[in-house]
Design a protein around this motif. Sequence first.
Motif, PDB file in Angstrom:
ATOM      1  N   ARG A   1     -24.552   1.698   0.689  1.00  0.00           N
ATOM      2  CA  ARG A   1     -25.014   2.352   1.914  1.00  0.00           C
ATOM      3  C   ARG A   1     -23.868   2.411   2.930  1.00  0.00           C
ATOM      4  O   ARG A   1     -23.207   1.421   3.207  1.00  0.00           O
ATOM      5  N   GLY A   2     -23.623   3.605   3.475  1.00  0.00           N
ATOM      6  CA  GLY A   2     -22.655   3.773   4.546  1.00  0.00           C
ATOM      7  C   GLY A   2     -21.210   3.925   4.127  1.00  0.00           C
ATOM      8  O   GLY A   2     -20.341   4.107   4.982  1.00  0.00           O
ATOM      9  N   ARG A   3     -20.905   3.889   2.823  1.00  0.00           N
ATOM     10  CA  ARG A   3     -19.506   4.036   2.379  1.00  0.00           C
ATOM     11  C   ARG A   3     -19.493   4.722   1.007  1.00  0.00           C
ATOM     12  O   ARG A   3     -20.066   4.220   0.050  1.00  0.00           O
ATOM     13  N   ALA A   4     -18.813   5.859   0.949  1.00  0.00           N
ATOM     14  CA  ALA A   4     -18.710   6.579  -0.315  1.00  0.00           C
ATOM     15  C   ALA A   4     -17.482   6.161  -1.110  1.00  0.00           C
ATOM     16  O   ALA A   4     -17.517   6.102  -2.336  1.00  0.00           O
ATOM     17  N   LEU A   5     -16.350   5.914  -0.425  1.00  0.00           N
ATOM     18  CA  LEU A   5     -15.124   5.455  -1.061  1.00  0.00           C
ATOM     19  C   LEU A   5     -14.365   4.556  -0.100  1.00  0.00           C
ATOM     20  O   LEU A   5     -14.490   4.688   1.126  1.00  0.00           O
ATOM     21  N   LEU A   6     -13.568   3.662  -0.644  1.00  0.00           N
ATOM     22  CA  LEU A   6     -12.483   3.002   0.076  1.00  0.00           C
ATOM     23  C   LEU A   6     -11.220   3.798  -0.229  1.00  0.00           C
ATOM     24  O   LEU A   6     -10.990   4.180  -1.376  1.00  0.00           O
ATOM     25  N   MET A   7     -10.396   4.054   0.806  1.00  0.00           N
ATOM     26  CA  MET A   7      -9.189   4.859   0.586  1.00  0.00           C
ATOM     27  C   MET A   7      -7.979   4.157   1.199  1.00  0.00           C
ATOM     28  O   MET A   7      -8.073   3.540   2.263  1.00  0.00           O
ATOM     29  N   LEU A   8      -6.858   4.242   0.513  1.00  0.00           N
ATOM     30  CA  LEU A   8      -5.591   3.676   0.981  1.00  0.00           C
ATOM     31  C   LEU A   8      -4.600   4.822   1.129  1.00  0.00           C
ATOM     32  O   LEU A   8      -4.176   5.411   0.121  1.00  0.00           O
ATOM     33  N   PHE A   9      -4.237   5.151   2.357  1.00  0.00           N
ATOM     34  CA  PHE A   9      -3.303   6.234   2.653  1.00  0.00           C
ATOM     35  C   PHE A   9      -1.934   5.640   2.975  1.00  0.00           C
ATOM     36  O   PHE A   9      -1.795   4.878   3.946  1.00  0.00           O
ATOM     37  N   LEU A  10      -0.919   5.982   2.206  1.00  0.00           N
ATOM     38  CA  LEU A  10       0.428   5.465   2.435  1.00  0.00           C
ATOM     39  C   LEU A  10       1.211   6.446   3.312  1.00  0.00           C
ATOM     40  O   LEU A  10       1.427   7.599   2.928  1.00  0.00           O
ATOM     41  N   PHE A  11       1.645   5.960   4.481  1.00  0.00           N
ATOM     42  CA  PHE A  11       2.433   6.780   5.406  1.00  0.00           C
ATOM     43  C   PHE A  11       3.909   6.401   5.403  1.00  0.00           C
ATOM     44  O   PHE A  11       4.694   6.961   6.156  1.00  0.00           O
ATOM     45  N   SER A  12       4.275   5.454   4.566  1.00  0.00           N
ATOM     46  CA  SER A  12       5.681   5.116   4.329  1.00  0.00           C
ATOM     47  C   SER A  12       5.825   4.837   2.843  1.00  0.00           C
ATOM     48  O   SER A  12       4.833   4.602   2.142  1.00  0.00           O
ATOM     49  N   ASP A  13       7.048   4.875   2.348  1.00  0.00           N
ATOM     50  CA  ASP A  13       7.289   4.483   0.959  1.00  0.00           C
ATOM     51  C   ASP A  13       6.988   2.994   0.823  1.00  0.00           C
ATOM     52  O   ASP A  13       7.441   2.177   1.633  1.00  0.00           O
ATOM     53  N   VAL A  14       6.214   2.643  -0.202  1.00  0.00           N
ATOM     54  CA  VAL A  14       5.786   1.250  -0.374  1.00  0.00           C
ATOM     55  C   VAL A  14       6.201   0.775  -1.768  1.00  0.00           C
ATOM     56  O   VAL A  14       5.689   1.260  -2.783  1.00  0.00           O
ATOM     57  N   GLY A  15       7.147  -0.176  -1.790  1.00  0.00           N
ATOM     58  CA  GLY A  15       7.558  -0.799  -3.036  1.00  0.00           C
ATOM     59  C   GLY A  15       6.900  -2.157  -3.202  1.00  0.00           C
ATOM     60  O   GLY A  15       6.097  -2.597  -2.361  1.00  0.00           O
ATOM     61  N   GLU A  16       7.260  -2.858  -4.257  1.00  0.00           N
ATOM     62  CA  GLU A  16       6.605  -4.128  -4.566  1.00  0.00           C
ATOM     63  C   GLU A  16       6.837  -5.195  -3.511  1.00  0.00           C
ATOM     64  O   GLU A  16       6.012  -6.116  -3.371  1.00  0.00           O
ATOM     65  N   ASP A  17       7.935  -5.124  -2.749  1.00  0.00           N
ATOM     66  CA  ASP A  17       8.219  -6.127  -1.726  1.00  0.00           C
ATOM     67  C   ASP A  17       7.714  -5.728  -0.345  1.00  0.00           C
ATOM     68  O   ASP A  17       7.890  -6.489   0.617  1.00  0.00           O
ATOM     69  N   ASP A  18       7.084  -4.546  -0.241  1.00  0.00           N
ATOM     70  CA  ASP A  18       6.719  -3.996   1.068  1.00  0.00           C
ATOM     71  C   ASP A  18       5.257  -4.217   1.429  1.00  0.00           C
ATOM     72  O   ASP A  18       4.627  -3.369   2.080  1.00  0.00           O
ATOM     73  N   ALA A  19       4.703  -5.340   1.009  1.00  0.00           N
ATOM     74  CA  ALA A  19       3.310  -5.704   1.307  1.00  0.00           C
ATOM     75  C   ALA A  19       2.306  -4.681   0.798  1.00  0.00           C
ATOM     76  O   ALA A  19       1.369  -4.304   1.504  1.00  0.00           O
ATOM     77  N   PRO A  20       2.450  -4.216  -0.451  1.00  0.00           N
ATOM     78  CA  PRO A  20       1.425  -3.313  -0.976  1.00  0.00           C
ATOM     79  C   PRO A  20       0.094  -4.033  -1.121  1.00  0.00           C
ATOM     80  O   PRO A  20       0.051  -5.241  -1.397  1.00  0.00           O
ATOM     81  N   THR A  21      -0.977  -3.322  -0.927  1.00  0.00           N
ATOM     82  CA  THR A  21      -2.301  -3.888  -1.141  1.00  0.00           C
ATOM     83  C   THR A  21      -2.436  -4.353  -2.587  1.00  0.00           C
ATOM     84  O   THR A  21      -2.034  -3.660  -3.521  1.00  0.00           O
ATOM     85  N   ARG A  22      -2.986  -5.540  -2.776  1.00  0.00           N
ATOM     86  CA  ARG A  22      -3.258  -6.065  -4.111  1.00  0.00           C
ATOM     87  C   ARG A  22      -4.662  -5.627  -4.541  1.00  0.00           C
ATOM     88  O   ARG A  22      -5.601  -5.669  -3.747  1.00  0.00           O
TER      89      ARG A  22
END
Length: 264
Positions: free
Chosen positions: A141-162
């Motif tokens: 209820r109240g949420r169809a998707l969770l979305m992660l929008f990247l506005f900078s280049d994100v590598g493995e050391d750049d705090a990517p979401t786990r």
Amino acid sequence: MTTTGQPALSAAQIDAFVTDGFVRLDAAFPRELADQCRAILWRATGLDPDAPQTWTRPVVRVGDIALPPFVAAANTDRLRSAYDQLVGIGRWQPRGSLGTFPIRFPSPDDPGDAGWHVDMSFGWEDNPSDFLSWRVNIHSRGRALLMLFLFSDVGEDDAPTRIRVGSHADIARQLAPHGDNGMSLRELAVDGFAGSRHRPEMLATGAAGTVYLCHPFLVHAAQPHRGKQPRFMAQPALLPDPASGGDASDDNSPVQVAIRLALK
């Protein structure tokens, strides 16, 4: 459909969404838009992008910004096609903004918000200051998707979401006995989301303009930033259209198919 008439997601990508709980959409919005949005966000932080000595906190949160570049990023033809494919035509609301931006800076300090969790989707009306009391139910209820929008280049050391791959199925099984009332974050987190601890972990990396479209039940977490350049990301919900009754999607959508398969 996109302007080319082709769906944004292939059948294999949709199958992966059902199984894994997410799909990565590269070049979901143009890098030029990401650059424009990032410049706006830098101004909102009050920090100097050319003076790392001013980056004294591990995370700075910028509130909702309903300016045209953000609206355009959220509503490209590719994304709208993907929303239709995952949630159902006419079952979602176009985004007029992208919510709060947790901007993460290189830091040896614990950001203090890196625990595993599922995003809640209702209940804040009753307890706006107690986020642990907010709820999620088996219908999302109240949420169809969770979305992660990247506005900078994100590598493995750049705090990517786990992301815990396939963890949406574990949450569906936890929620099912609780019906419409669902469970609060406090109840779900009582064991530290141990029910999905066995799942493989992956990192939401990618170039600016990448979007991860995730099942609402996907277990995910932030992490400290060990790279060199700040990470700019938004993590909005795709909201159901009110005419749909407020649930995530129609019965034949990949979101609901994933839930049904988890409960077999």
